[in-house]
Design an enzyme around this catalytic site. Structure first.
Site, PDB file in Angstrom:
ATOM      1  N   CYS A  84      -9.956   6.089  -1.565  1.00  0.00           N
ATOM      2  CA  CYS A  84      -8.562   6.471  -1.281  1.00  0.00           C
ATOM      3  C   CYS A  84      -8.439   7.884  -0.735  1.00  0.00           C
ATOM      4  O   CYS A  84      -7.366   8.285  -0.290  1.00  0.00           O
ATOM      5  CB  CYS A  84      -7.721   6.310  -2.536  1.00  0.00           C
ATOM      6  N   CYS A 212       2.760   0.275 -10.544  1.00  0.00           N
ATOM      7  CA  CYS A 212       1.555   0.118  -9.717  1.00  0.00           C
ATOM      8  C   CYS A 212       1.912   0.173  -8.240  1.00  0.00           C
ATOM      9  O   CYS A 212       2.911  -0.411  -7.816  1.00  0.00           O
ATOM     10  CB  CYS A 212       0.895  -1.234 -10.000  1.00  0.00           C
ATOM     11  N   ILE A 215      -0.635  -3.176  -2.361  1.00  0.00           N
ATOM     12  CA  ILE A 215      -1.722  -3.296  -1.378  1.00  0.00           C
ATOM     13  C   ILE A 215      -1.064  -3.232   0.004  1.00  0.00           C
ATOM     14  O   ILE A 215      -0.033  -3.856   0.217  1.00  0.00           O
ATOM     15  CB  ILE A 215      -2.438  -4.661  -1.540  1.00  0.00           C
ATOM     16  N   LYS A 333       3.366   4.904  -4.323  1.00  0.00           N
ATOM     17  CA  LYS A 333       4.091   3.843  -5.031  1.00  0.00           C
ATOM     18  C   LYS A 333       5.033   3.068  -4.115  1.00  0.00           C
ATOM     19  O   LYS A 333       5.040   1.832  -4.117  1.00  0.00           O
ATOM     20  CB  LYS A 333       4.885   4.479  -6.198  1.00  0.00           C
ATOM     21  N   HIS A 337      -0.034   2.027   0.273  1.00  0.00           N
ATOM     22  CA  HIS A 337      -1.340   2.658   0.045  1.00  0.00           C
ATOM     23  C   HIS A 337      -2.467   1.952   0.795  1.00  0.00           C
ATOM     24  O   HIS A 337      -3.338   1.335   0.195  1.00  0.00           O
ATOM     25  CB  HIS A 337      -1.615   2.674  -1.467  1.00  0.00           C
TER      26      HIS A 337
END
Lengths: 390, 390
Positions: A84, A212, A215, A333, A337
């Site tokens: 990341c 979370c 994706i 968030k 990401h």
């Protein structure tokens, strides 16, 4: 080292893309070059962060492919693999290659396309970011790691879990509030209420769905050049005043995951290079892959004392208008990401904030901004400090 | 830019390893640090080339894991993904981070473990080094690409295929002659005759088994530092006098694969930085993944005119004792090819050659050496030029 600036940035909308990683990068890069008042032929080298293109699309050597797609075949083109943190690594390497005097104008950023994969495959691929010998066999996934972090944080500081969960929900609410009005965000236009957050499905206790990040597919890029060239190209240059990087061998090597020494060392290096401290940072984009991660990062960067980050959220200190605005883009968030692109997207946001171009999401008067990315299970952490003007 | 030197090198034996990629790197790195008269704690950053650890072992973020295994957790640790050129990218980035003044002592190298994989999986993984959109669907694999190169080379220069094949066999014979007496080589101790080469199984016509490099495990590393520090540590410093890098979008973007513009541009950059030309190079480790690749590379680096490289092999010019010794280590063909480690292993050989420490494989009086690596289907090419003393 010569002084180094960012003169233009670009990014795709994050979310679901029909484009390949190369094509997404080309879109972001072209926008960055146009925003820099340059032409593609002015670019001398290409630095691209990409975590797992070989698995996602059977495409390794991402940077050379991006160069070719942009009509820049032949240029030095380097791919950085730091999970990341990959995009940040690309940008801090552009900083040093320009600073060293070898190149004058470099295109740097990142790209990732992860929504092509089924959930089991994506989970397995994400799992390559942990220690393969000691962590993978435990079955620990990222939601599990950050769930442990939340429990340990609550225990260490004697916080009732329900209270910590409320603070985490506020991190999520803030993220979606700003992501909702950020046209580049995956959740642009999607209003999220505290009730929805509180009632969302459990993922890994105490983390619920809204704790979370999603994706995502996406790319972002920045043009990095010298002070002299920046002055000719724009009246709104943004200087890179410090960079930092740190590493660890994963969760299995940590004594206490409510503090992450790799982050603290990296941030210290960046602050030292810039000659500033945490109090000087007006706006920060940091690694909120999970809501608890934002709280822990805000302490690790020195913005709040250890154990106080969750209170700062509740007080509204980390919101736009607060004492230390964090993730005005919507963060990982709500913005999304696409891992290799994330660090570059943070730079995109900070550059726009320092230029005062963020409209309803603007942090007023921001002069110094910071980016923070964390790859793998705390394995690769990198920072950039940016400053408006000179 | 400050002047930069290599003070110590290390490598594992290439071949089949029971160690992980991280453990192999730790072995090579420890040897390099010891050879540098340093301690591990003197290292300030780690640069590791690794192509596909996420697929091979489920291990991404390789450099941070290597740092942790060496007890260097916390250090900046960057992973470079440039297929077979990954290790060279790590070293040329170490060069610029030291040259820029940010770090004084950096550990750089590469690691790869590929023999854990079945042939179909390895083939698929290797296939991620080509253009995934335009080349992968054709089913073209690396032996196929270099078989085309051999046919096109023979056709372009009007060479009977049988004559070119004989020259290619001599490339292989030379590689095995030196690899046989190189204790680090995968085929150490294995004598190979011209008859064996000529009679070996066909892989992709005209390439036979002995025209193709093996699949390998291994790691190599080098300690990169400043001129001043090098002088204190060793009386045999080796200076990095030039680096170069070039890229392409793969075979599908090439007009004529008997010439590779990315290589020619990269070599030109390296020669220009060093202020030398091809005639000044005394010894070269270049990318002989297939025998025809050595011939084409020897022309691309400017050692021989286009179309003359195969004659140079037949004349013995590229052997030790010849005019332009190439791959005295045994090259990729006989030393082995753990892709992420290959560039670093080339630097290992060149440093030892320039120090006069190669025994029966020594190129007498070598003062300037060159490394050449090519990743993917000509996608990522990188060069380093090294010089004995100052």
């Amino acid at each position: 080292m010569r002084e180094v600036a960012v003169v233009g940035v670009g990014m795709t909308r994050f979310g679901l893309s029909q484009k390949t990683q190369v094509e997404m990068f080309a879109e972001a890069a072209t926008d960055a070059v146009n925003a820099s008042n340059l032409r593609l032929k002015d670019i001398q080298a290409l630095y691209v962060g990409n975590a797992d293109g070989n698995v996602e699309e059977g495409q390794a050597v991402m940077a050379p492919m991006c160069a070719a797609d942009l009509g820049l075949s032949g240029l030095p083109a380097t791919t950085f693999q730091g999970a990341c943190s990959s995009g940040t690594l690309a940008i801090i390497n552009a900083f040093v290659w320009v600073g060293s005097g070898i190149f004058d104008i470099v295109l740097a950023g990142g790209t990732e396309r992860q929504r092509t994969m089924s959930t089991p495959l994506a989970t397995r691929m994400m799992g390559s970011g942990v220690h393969s010998k000691y962590e993978t066999p435990t079955g620990l996934s990222f939601p599990g790691i950050f769930a442990m972090m939340a429990h340990l944080y609550a225990q260490k500081y004697g916080i009732p879990l329900s209270e910590l969960k409320e603070a985490m929900a506020r991190v999520s609410f803030k993220a979606h509030k700003w992501g909702c009005i950020n046209p580049k965000a995956q959740f642009f236009g999607k209003e999220v209420t505290m009730q929805q957050i509180r009632e969302s499905a459990m993922v890994a206790s105490p983390l619920q769905v809204y704790d979370c990040c999603p994706i995502s597919d996406g790319a972002a890029a920045a043009v990095v050049t010298t002070k002299e060239i920046a002055r000719r190209l724009t009246d709104k240059p943004v200087q890179i005043i410090g960079v930092g990087q740190g590493s660890s061998g994963g969760v299995c090597t940590q004594k206490d995951i409510t503090r992450i020494p790799a982050r603290e060392m990296s941030a210290k290096r960046a602050y030292a290079m810039a000659g500033i401290g945490p109090a000087d940072v007006d706006v920060c984009e940091l690694h909120d892959c999970f809501t608890i991660a934002e709280i822990v990062a805000s302490e690790g960067l020195g913005f709040f004392e250890p154990g106080d980050g969750w209170k700062a959220v509740v007080r509204g200190d980390t919101d736009i208008g607060g004492e230390k605005p964090i993730n005005p883009s919507g963060g990982i968030k709500a913005k999304g990401h696409p891992v290799g692109a994330t660090g570059a997207a943070q730079v995109y946001e900070i550059v726009n904030q320092l230029r005062g171009e963020c409209g309803n999401r603007q942090v007023e008067g921001a002069k110094i901004g910071m980016t923070d990315t964390m790859g793998g299970s705390f394995a690769s952490i990198a920072h950039a400090l940016l400053k408006r003007g000179w």
